[in-house]
Design a protein around this motif. Structure first.
Motif, PDB file in Angstrom:
ATOM      1  N   ALA A  94      -9.394  16.526 -12.772  1.00 20.99           N
ATOM      2  CA  ALA A  94      -8.095  16.211 -12.692  1.00 20.99           C
ATOM      3  C   ALA A  94      -7.568  15.218 -11.606  1.00 20.99           C
ATOM      4  N   GLY A  95      -8.663  15.338 -10.627  1.00 21.74           N
ATOM      5  CA  GLY A  95      -8.702  14.440  -9.573  1.00 21.74           C
ATOM      6  C   GLY A  95      -8.295  13.043 -10.035  1.00 21.74           C
ATOM      7  N   ARG A  96      -9.119  12.390 -11.006  1.00 18.89           N
ATOM      8  CA  ARG A  96      -9.014  11.154 -11.364  1.00 18.89           C
ATOM      9  C   ARG A  96      -7.849  10.777 -12.200  1.00 18.89           C
ATOM     10  N   LEU A  97      -7.339  11.917 -12.731  1.00 21.07           N
ATOM     11  CA  LEU A  97      -6.106  11.581 -13.567  1.00 21.07           C
ATOM     12  C   LEU A  97      -4.968  11.713 -12.446  1.00 21.07           C
ATOM     13  N   LEU A  98      -4.874  12.292 -11.749  1.00 21.45           N
ATOM     14  CA  LEU A  98      -3.701  12.526 -10.657  1.00 21.45           C
ATOM     15  C   LEU A  98      -3.608  11.186  -9.840  1.00 21.45           C
ATOM     16  N   THR A  99      -4.901  10.382  -9.545  1.00 22.59           N
ATOM     17  CA  THR A  99      -4.705   9.338  -8.767  1.00 22.59           C
ATOM     18  C   THR A  99      -3.751   8.052  -9.381  1.00 22.59           C
ATOM     19  N   HIS A 100      -3.696   8.325 -10.697  1.00 21.44           N
ATOM     20  CA  HIS A 100      -2.929   7.262 -11.330  1.00 21.44           C
ATOM     21  C   HIS A 100      -1.269   7.408 -11.060  1.00 21.44           C
ATOM     22  N   TYR A 101      -0.836   8.378 -10.628  1.00 25.37           N
ATOM     23  CA  TYR A 101       0.325   8.969 -10.162  1.00 25.37           C
ATOM     24  C   TYR A 101       0.845   8.894  -8.845  1.00 25.37           C
ATOM     25  N   ILE A 102      -0.185   8.497  -8.037  1.00 21.33           N
ATOM     26  CA  ILE A 102      -0.181   8.339  -6.648  1.00 21.33           C
ATOM     27  C   ILE A 102       0.308   6.750  -6.376  1.00 21.33           C
ATOM     28  N   HIS A 103       1.416   6.478  -5.230  1.00 20.68           N
ATOM     29  CA  HIS A 103       1.575   5.145  -4.956  1.00 20.68           C
ATOM     30  C   HIS A 103       1.301   5.317  -3.354  1.00 20.68           C
ATOM     31  N   ALA A 104       0.552   4.471  -2.744  1.00 22.05           N
ATOM     32  CA  ALA A 104       0.120   4.509  -1.560  1.00 22.05           C
ATOM     33  C   ALA A 104       0.047   3.249  -0.760  1.00 22.05           C
ATOM     34  N   GLY A 105       0.541   3.186   0.423  1.00 19.78           N
ATOM     35  CA  GLY A 105       0.802   1.930   1.286  1.00 19.78           C
ATOM     36  C   GLY A 105       1.094   2.253   2.717  1.00 19.78           C
ATOM     37  N   ALA A 106       1.579   1.236   3.401  1.00 20.16           N
ATOM     38  CA  ALA A 106       1.741   1.044   4.761  1.00 20.16           C
ATOM     39  C   ALA A 106       2.617  -0.154   5.205  1.00 20.16           C
ATOM     40  N   LEU A 107       3.153   0.163   6.158  1.00 16.18           N
ATOM     41  CA  LEU A 107       3.895  -0.926   6.940  1.00 16.18           C
ATOM     42  C   LEU A 107       3.343  -1.118   8.342  1.00 16.18           C
ATOM     43  N   LEU A 108       2.741  -2.326   8.306  1.00 22.84           N
ATOM     44  CA  LEU A 108       1.652  -2.798   9.446  1.00 22.84           C
ATOM     45  C   LEU A 108       2.286  -3.904  10.257  1.00 22.84           C
ATOM     46  N   GLY A 109       1.813  -3.807  11.679  1.00 30.84           N
ATOM     47  CA  GLY A 109       2.167  -4.562  12.400  1.00 30.84           C
ATOM     48  C   GLY A 109       1.111  -5.889  12.482  1.00 30.84           C
ATOM     49  N   SER A 110       0.066  -5.790  11.642  1.00 33.27           N
ATOM     50  CA  SER A 110      -0.874  -6.757  11.842  1.00 33.27           C
ATOM     51  C   SER A 110      -1.947  -6.927  10.497  1.00 33.27           C
ATOM     52  N   VAL A 111      -2.228  -7.580   9.859  1.00 34.58           N
ATOM     53  CA  VAL A 111      -3.173  -7.740   8.720  1.00 34.58           C
ATOM     54  C   VAL A 111      -4.477  -8.439   9.017  1.00 34.58           C
ATOM     55  N   ALA A 112      -4.454  -8.647  10.232  1.00 30.45           N
ATOM     56  CA  ALA A 112      -5.718  -9.381  10.780  1.00 30.45           C
ATOM     57  C   ALA A 112      -7.039  -8.679  10.362  1.00 30.45           C
ATOM     58  N   GLN A 133       5.641  -8.102  10.860  1.00 27.02           N
ATOM     59  CA  GLN A 133       5.487  -6.748  10.059  1.00 27.02           C
ATOM     60  C   GLN A 133       5.238  -7.165   8.609  1.00 27.02           C
ATOM     61  N   PHE A 134       3.931  -6.105   7.977  1.00 24.94           N
ATOM     62  CA  PHE A 134       3.791  -6.550   6.732  1.00 24.94           C
ATOM     63  C   PHE A 134       3.907  -5.171   5.693  1.00 24.94           C
ATOM     64  N   ALA A 135       4.606  -5.272   4.519  1.00 27.11           N
ATOM     65  CA  ALA A 135       4.523  -4.108   3.807  1.00 27.11           C
ATOM     66  C   ALA A 135       3.351  -4.323   2.820  1.00 27.11           C
ATOM     67  N   VAL A 136       2.385  -3.127   2.875  1.00 27.52           N
ATOM     68  CA  VAL A 136       1.399  -3.433   2.045  1.00 27.52           C
ATOM     69  C   VAL A 136       1.300  -2.191   0.959  1.00 27.52           C
ATOM     70  N   LEU A 137       0.944  -2.566  -0.429  1.00 26.63           N
ATOM     71  CA  LEU A 137       0.691  -1.149  -1.261  1.00 26.63           C
ATOM     72  C   LEU A 137      -0.862  -1.567  -1.380  1.00 26.63           C
ATOM     73  N   ALA A 138      -1.391  -0.377  -1.234  1.00 28.48           N
ATOM     74  CA  ALA A 138      -2.814  -0.205  -1.605  1.00 28.48           C
ATOM     75  C   ALA A 138      -3.203   0.328  -3.034  1.00 28.48           C
ATOM     76  N   HIS A 139      -2.403   1.192  -3.505  1.00 30.44           N
ATOM     77  CA  HIS A 139      -2.741   1.711  -4.714  1.00 30.44           C
ATOM     78  C   HIS A 139      -1.403   2.147  -5.398  1.00 30.44           C
ATOM     79  N   PRO A 140      -1.308   2.077  -6.813  1.00 29.09           N
ATOM     80  CA  PRO A 140      -2.506   1.496  -7.590  1.00 29.09           C
ATOM     81  C   PRO A 140      -2.738   0.192  -7.929  1.00 29.09           C
ATOM     82  N   GLN A 141      -1.521  -0.584  -7.543  1.00 29.97           N
ATOM     83  CA  GLN A 141      -2.015  -2.175  -7.643  1.00 29.97           C
ATOM     84  C   GLN A 141      -1.740  -2.878  -6.196  1.00 29.97           C
ATOM     85  N   PRO A 142      -2.689  -3.475  -5.834  1.00 25.27           N
ATOM     86  CA  PRO A 142      -2.586  -4.126  -4.413  1.00 25.27           C
ATOM     87  C   PRO A 142      -1.518  -4.994  -4.333  1.00 25.27           C
ATOM     88  N   GLN A 143      -0.842  -5.063  -3.138  1.00 28.67           N
ATOM     89  CA  GLN A 143       0.525  -6.010  -3.006  1.00 28.67           C
ATOM     90  C   GLN A 143       0.893  -6.222  -1.531  1.00 28.67           C
TER      91      GLN A 143
END
Length: 262
Positions: A94-112, A133-143
């Motif tokens: 179920a862990g592999r299945l549930l990852t598809h329903y998680i959106h994870a990211g961060a607001l960063l002060g630097s992407v260096a 500042q940068f808004a970053v989405l790591a999962h499910p699709q990088p942005q």
């Protein structure tokens, strides 16, 4: 369901690690180890070594491509589902299945120093400008988006709750703008995971994660997926690869009068 924290695997004696994992197997029958990609290589090698030495098919090692806060949310969901009538193999799958329903990211002060999400040269250069500042989405699709008027990220197309963990960055954008744009149904704050600064490459961040909060929805989602029986160890799993013994489903032979699809 309670969770056991396997701390110090990269520093403690091997005998101690073997003793801890064997004790967990004796108590619970099966163990699902949720491991972050931010942990040291020594920890990852120790986990594989212990599993090999114990010669056990009752230890599942799960390392999803999720930032620390998203990983914590996934671990909590698995703990919730562990109280339901799911077999160990289905629960671990179920862990592999549930990852598809998680959106994870961060607001960063630097992407260096961000190396887990593609960052262009322009963004790297702009990250040195004070106040950027940068808004970053790591999962499910990088942005990645540089913060400015109307800046947003692609969010879930279903109702979710949001968890926010604040680091050394001051901003209300996640709570006010992003949560509203994503139509978040509930928002809570939690302490920042210890691995977050290393994972994101900076301590100047606000990490966020959306997820399905209702246990009944999670249970229905998992049980609605077709289950298979592992041909090697006999355990029920979701998908074609066993999460415990790593065996893959055998390929069915094509009959003479049957043409392959496509």
């Amino acid at each position: 369901m309670p969770a056991a924290v396997l701390s110090g695997l990269d520093t403690e004696p091997l005998d101690r690690s073997l003793e801890v994992l064997q004790s967990l197997i004796d108590q619970h029958g099966h163990v699902i180890v949720v491991c972050s990609h931010a942990v040291p290589q020594q920890t990852q090698r120790r986990l594989h070594t212990v599993r090999s030495l114990l010669e056990s098919d009752r230890i599942a090692l799960f390392r999803p491509e999720l930032p620390p806060l998203g990983l914590a949310v996934l671990a909590r969901q698995l703990r919730q589902l562990a109280s339901c009538d799911l077999s160990p193999g289905v629960l671990a799958s179920a862990g592999r299945l549930l990852t598809h329903y998680i959106h994870a990211g961060a607001l960063l002060g630097s992407v260096a120093k961000l190396d887990r999400v593609p960052v262009g040269l322009k963004s790297h250069a702009k990250s040195w400008v004070p106040g950027s500042q940068f808004a970053v989405l790591a999962h499910p699709q990088p942005q990645l988006e540089r913060m400015g008027p109307g800046a947003t990220l692609a969010g879930p197309e279903f109702a979710t709750s949001m968890l926010v963990a604040r680091g050394q960055l001051q901003s209300d954008w996640v709570n006010d703008s992003l949560a509203k744009a994503w139509n978040v149904q509930g928002l809570r704050e939690s302490p920042l995971p210890a691995e977050s600064a290393q994972w994101w490459g900076t301590g100047r961040l606000i990490e966020f994660c959306t997820f399905l909060p209702d246990l009944s929805v999670l249970y229905q989602l998992v049980t609605s997926v077709r289950q298979n029986t592992c041909h090697w160890c006999g355990i029920d799993v979701i998908g074609d690869r066993c999460v415990f013994c790593s065996a893959t489903a055998p390929v069915s032979p094509v009959r003479e009068n049957q043409l392959p699809a496509g």
